[in-house]
Scaffold this motif. Structure first.
Motif, short mmCIF file in Angstrom:
data_model
loop_
_atom_site.label_atom_id
_atom_site.label_comp_id
_atom_site.label_asym_id
_atom_site.label_seq_id
_atom_site.Cartn_x
_atom_site.Cartn_y
_atom_site.Cartn_z
N ASN B 66 0.82 -1.21 0.00
CA ASN B 66 0.00 0.00 0.00
C ASN B 66 0.85 1.25 0.00
O ASN B 66 0.49 2.27 -0.61
N LEU B 69 2.14 1.60 -3.65
CA LEU B 69 1.15 2.07 -4.63
C LEU B 69 0.81 3.54 -4.40
O LEU B 69 0.62 4.30 -5.35
N GLY B 135 -3.30 5.55 -0.59
CA GLY B 135 -3.53 5.86 -1.99
C GLY B 135 -3.23 7.33 -2.27
O GLY B 135 -3.20 8.14 -1.34
N ARG B 446 -5.81 -1.54 -6.52
CA ARG B 446 -5.13 -1.37 -5.23
C ARG B 446 -5.15 -2.62 -4.38
O ARG B 446 -5.20 -2.54 -3.15
#
Lengths: 357, 623
Positions: B66, B69, B135, B446
């Motif tokens: 995470n 990304l 994100g 994701r």
């Protein structure tokens, strides 16, 4: 001529449908629609794809022609400097507008159709709705499904009747998630702020193709185990669904385990687990008290923790260290370590928690 | 004798770049920093593709994935694509309008250093307890729940670099409004300058919502506020709105300059005036305007209701019209032209089908009811990579090859350039085309891993293989850059031979004052017009005279560095006693240097007429 164009369009549609339907698994793919919502979305996809393929074709033809025809042959050539062409410019402004209108009208119609949840508001004499309503509550990394009319709660595995509109209230109890059953229809976010409403329908034909079990996903990044926040949807014929509801409602008290190992397991469960996990389906406890998945029909389910194959070995592994299988979950460390005998006992007890006869 | 042509030591060169206010040197700074972050973001992308190459992979852990990304998206948008776009705007736009520099050279430098320190601050999170992991959109419920300092790095880092971007945007606006050469009316401006103009206007209106959103997030996370805390009466959907009111124009901030670069390339290498110039200008402005009307299409599944969804769906579809106008105008610029397939032209030609593919999936996404299926799936991932890579990154590669001679005075190797192009093009389509189908087959975006038996294995493997091609392409480009720099073969004013606009009328690289005499612009494609009349250069619009130039300054660096320090203080204020003093110290450095800047008279200096004439003589001797 017109007929010909129509036939071409139709055959293009048929071709695309054929190509796309080869894509993905019937229990997961949005290209294998198994319900009214997914179907209308699929039709919109086909329509928009057809228009877009047309646009791409026109651009590609001009593109290839230009790139082939107008290569520089002589280093001294100076082409005519053209300012533009009003006719052409108007042409490629108006045609796209028309194409977009063709897409916009069904889009708007479908958007309103899919948002029509009026049957959720119509209460009968008992103060309940005639339509089937399910309250979905998304949690770090598990799903709770409450049937307010039937007054039962289950988790991880949504059970729905086929060929009937099912209405959903959606919300999240910690961070934002998103509720998505691709083969039954598009997603809707579960917000922390408000309750979202929408409906889905699961048709019996699609359910048969999918083996009666659809895959559901969390579609909004929610933390480390976002990828593992799967759930399953069991789509049953109406009569079987009613039977399931009745069976669930029949569980008033925690079911007593039968074998001695299972009884030991139940004791461990009552000491260490029952604070979070209920084994009765009643929805009387407030939501805040329902901190872990309801396990009333755990033995009937098809996955452990939503992702692992449903067998004793996996259940033991999960109970031993949930962190390995779902990083960041809220269960790790909430209960004392279990030795091998305790694991065996607990597993036997949990696997015996069945409602369906 | 001129001073700038002398060889300088490394220390002096470094100091020169730390203090420079010259738009051409700032462009090089943007290019280097943006290029560095581009490679960093690319490595993060590779990690993502390695992790997803096979099901149940454990190359990276869930939490770390995470972070990767998040940093991939944030880095690529804010620290790679935007600065690289800024590099070309800085390098080219003032030359294209016949200006000696931007309107506020000092602010130009400040903008760069703010971006740079913001980017460095954000990336230090890797070493200081973990990168942001919610994100690049950093939706409020998750970003408030995130336990590490990652999100603090995100909010503070973007706040600092965002201020730099805003300053840069304002600077470009003022420059274009005020500093066009005599005769350069708005409708004679090159397309890239028009794109810069509209982009800067978008920055001016789009960045404040982000600033507001980030401040609210900073207050919530670091100073005990509750703007997004639902249990305290906050609202997380507000963050989504603020983010996307910024976030959607942001994609046009990236793509419009890309359109500008391609417009230049199509005209240059087709030897033809841009087809439908006025409709291109109109389309650019319209895209910029509509870009603010469509943000909620990122929130179709948030539950805004069918009325909002329907309105935003139709508004979004409308953007396809001006974009379509542009595509056809480019095609008809080539039509009847004399096309030479140089490396920049290859990128431009490949851009058309790639970007059209991304554009049409954009229209598909606009169809709200169907978007419920696409949203947050790999279909969206495929879509935005088709527009951002197929549009913006292609343009950056094209622009790098096209403007390299203007920025550095040397030509990148064409053979290596074409190898880069083909590798990247193949890799790009291999990676992203299949992702449309992965999304429709039920793969959410994701996700750090996927389970076997869901029909997702083949597609993901193909996608990962494509990524390798793109990585090799970038390596070839780097080799190309190094080889070119080592060889150092200087080229003349108009190395492509077909330059149409003012930047090709002066030396490569231009002297630090750009134009000895401001040129007289007699129409669109001013330099081309002169060439067609058999002239060697531009007709001057003024007699030779003294040129007023700004002094270099170290203050922008110090102002930015102060905010960099203050950000650490703000972040650790709640954890350590030294936090608050450091916050105050940092702000004191920033405000103090701003104060110095305000009270110190800095009138710049003049290049005298005689020196300018000597410059000419120098050249005469060399030739």
């Amino acid at each position: 001529m017109k007929m010909l164009a129509k036939w071409r369009l139709l055959s293009l549609f048929a071709m695309m449908a054929l190509v796309l339907s080869g894509c993905g698994e019937p229990y997961l793919s949005a290209l294998r629609p198994a319900g009214e919502v997914a179907q209308s979305q699929y039709e919109l996809m086909l329509l928009s794809t057809a228009i877009m393929v047309g646009v791409i074709a026109v651009v590609t033809i001009i593109f290839i022609y230009v790139v082939m025809k107008f290569r520089r042959k002589n280093d001294n050539e100076i082409p005519k400097q053209v300012e533009g062409s009003h006719k052409l410019e108007i042409l490629w402004t108006v045609i796209p507008i028309l194409l977009l209108l063709i897409l916009a009208v069904p889009t708007v119609a479908a958007t309103f159709k899919l948002a029509d949840v009026s049957p959720m508001e119509k209460k009968n004499a008992e103060g309940k709705t005639d339509a089937l309503v399910i309250n979905v509550r998304a949690n770090l990394y598990w799903w709770e499904f409450e049937y307010p009319n039937e007054e039962i709660v289950t988790s991880q595995e949504l059970v729905v009747p086929t060929d009937e509109k099912v209405y959903f209230n959606l919300k999240a109890s910690d961070v934002k998630h998103s509720f998505w059953i691709p083969s039954a229809g598009g997603k809707m976010d579960t917000n922390t702020d408000n309750v979202n409403k929408f409906w889905l329908e699961f048709d019996s034909k699609g359910a048969d193709e999918a083996g009666g079990l659809f895959y559901g996903k969390c579609a909004e990044l929610c933390g480390p185990s976002h990828a593992l926040m799967d759930f399953k949807v069991k789509a049953l014929p109406s009569a079987e669904f009613d039977q399931w509801v009745a069976d669930m409602q029949g569980v008033k008290e925690p079911v007593q385990a039968e074998s001695t190992t299972a009884q030991q397991g139940q004791e461990i469960f009552n000491n260490s687990c029952i604070g979070c996990h209920a084994v009765t389906p009643a929805n009387t406890a407030p939501e805040a008290a329902r901190v872990g998945p309801n396990l009333t029909n755990f033995g009937d389910r098809s996955r452990i923790a939503g992702v692992l194959e449903h067998n004793e070995e996996n259940l033991k592994k999960w109970l031993e260290d949930p962190e390995v299988y779902k990083p960041g979950n809220k269960m790790t460390g909430k209960y004392p370590e279990l030795d091998k005998a305790e694991l065996d006992a607990l597993t036997e007890y949990l696997m015996g928690l069945k409602v369906q006869k | 004798m001129s001073t700038y042509a002398q060889k300088k030591g490394f220390g002096a060169t470094l100091w020169d770049f730390l203090t420079t206010v010259d738009h051409k040197k700032i462009a090089i700074l943007y290019l280097i920093a943006g290029g560095f972050f581009f490679i960093l973001g690319g490595l993060e992308a590779l990690f993502i593709r390695i992790q997803l190459a096979v099901p149940n992979n454990d190359f990276v852990s869930a939490g770390f994935y995470n972070e990767i990304l998040t940093m991939h998206g944030t880095t690529m948008i804010f620290l790679a694509a935007m600065p690289l776009v800024f590099a070309f705007m800085n390098a080219v736009m003032p030359l294209q309008i016949g200006a000696r520099d931007v309107a506020f050279p000092f602010l130009n430098s400040l903008g760069f250093w703010l971006f740079f320190f913001g980017g460095v601050f954000l990336n230090l999170s890797w070493f200081l307890g973990g990168a942001p992991d919610a994100g690049w959109t950093s939706y409020a419920s998750l970003s408030l729940a995130s336990e590490t300092h990652g999100i603090d790095f995100y909010a503070l880092g973007l706040q600092i670099s965002g201020a730099g971007t805003l300053i840069g945007g304002i600077n470009f606006l003022v420059t274009i409004v005020n500093m066009r050469a005599p005769g350069m009316t708005y409708m004679r401006m090159p397309m890239f300058t028009w794109a810069t103009f509209v982009t800067s206007a978008l920055i001016l209106f789009a960045f404040p919502p982000l600033t507001v959103g980030l401040f609210l997030l900073i207050f919530d996370r670091m100073f005990g506020a509750n703007f997004f805390d639902v249990s305290m009466g906050g609202n997380t959907v507000i963050w989504e709105h603020l983010f996307w009111i910024f976030g959607h124009p942001e994609v046009y901030i990236l793509i419009l300059p890309a359109f500008g670069i391609f417009s230049e390339i199509f005209a240059i290498f087709s030897r033809k005036r841009l087809f439908g110039y006025s409709s291109m200008v109109f389309a650019t402005v319209l895209i910029g305007f509509l870009g603010f009307m469509v943000w909620a299409h990122h929130m179709f599944t948030t539950g805004l209701g069918p009325i909002a969804n329907a309105i935003f769906a139709v508004a979004t579809m409308a953007i396809a019209v001006p974009t379509g106008i542009k595509i056809f105008n480019w095609l008809f610029t080539m039509w009847g032209g004399s096309i030479k397939f140089t490396t920049p032209m290859l990128w431009a030609v490949a851009f058309i089908p790639s970007f059209v593919a991304g554009g049409v999936t954009g229209v598909m996404l606009a169809s709200a009811a169907a978007d419920y299926q696409y949203h947050d799936s790999y279909f969206v991932v495929a879509h935005f990579h088709y527009v951002i890579v197929g549009g913006v990154v292609f343009a950056l590669f094209a622009g790098a090859h096209l403007y390299w001679p203007k920025m550095f005075g040397t030509m990148l190797n064409e053979t290596l350039g074409k190898i880069t192009f083909w590798l990247f093009l193949i890799g790009f389509h291999l990676t992203f085309f299949i992702q449309h189908f992965l999304g429709l087959m039920g793969m959410p975006r994701r996700i750090f891993t996927f389970l076997p038996g869901q029909g997702l294995e083949t597609g993901n493997l193909i996608s990962s293989i494509g990524a390798i091609f793109m990585a090799v392409a970038v390596i070839v480009l780097l080799i190309n850059v190094i080889m070119t720099s080592v060889k150092n073969e200087k080229v003349g004013n108009d190395p492509w031979g077909d330059g149409r606009t003012l930047e090709w009328a002066i030396a490569s690289p231009p002297p630090f004052y750009n134009f000895k005499q401001l040129p007289l612009v007699r129409g669109l494609d001013a330099y081309w017009l002169e060439k067609m009349e058999g002239k060697k250069g531009m007709t001057p619009a003024e007699p030779l005279g003294d040129i007023h130039m700004p002094n270099n300054s170290f203050i922008p660096f110090v102002i930015s560095f102060g905010l960099f320090i203050a950000a650490f203080g703000a972040m650790y204020r709640a954890d350590y006693a030294w936090g608050l003093p450091v916050l105050i110290l940092g702000m004191a450095v920033t405000l103090g240097s701003m104060f110095v800047r305000s009270i110190k008279d800095d009138h710049g200096f003049h290049i005298h007429k005689e020196d300018l004439m000597e410059d000419d003589n120098d050249k005469g001797v060399k030739a």
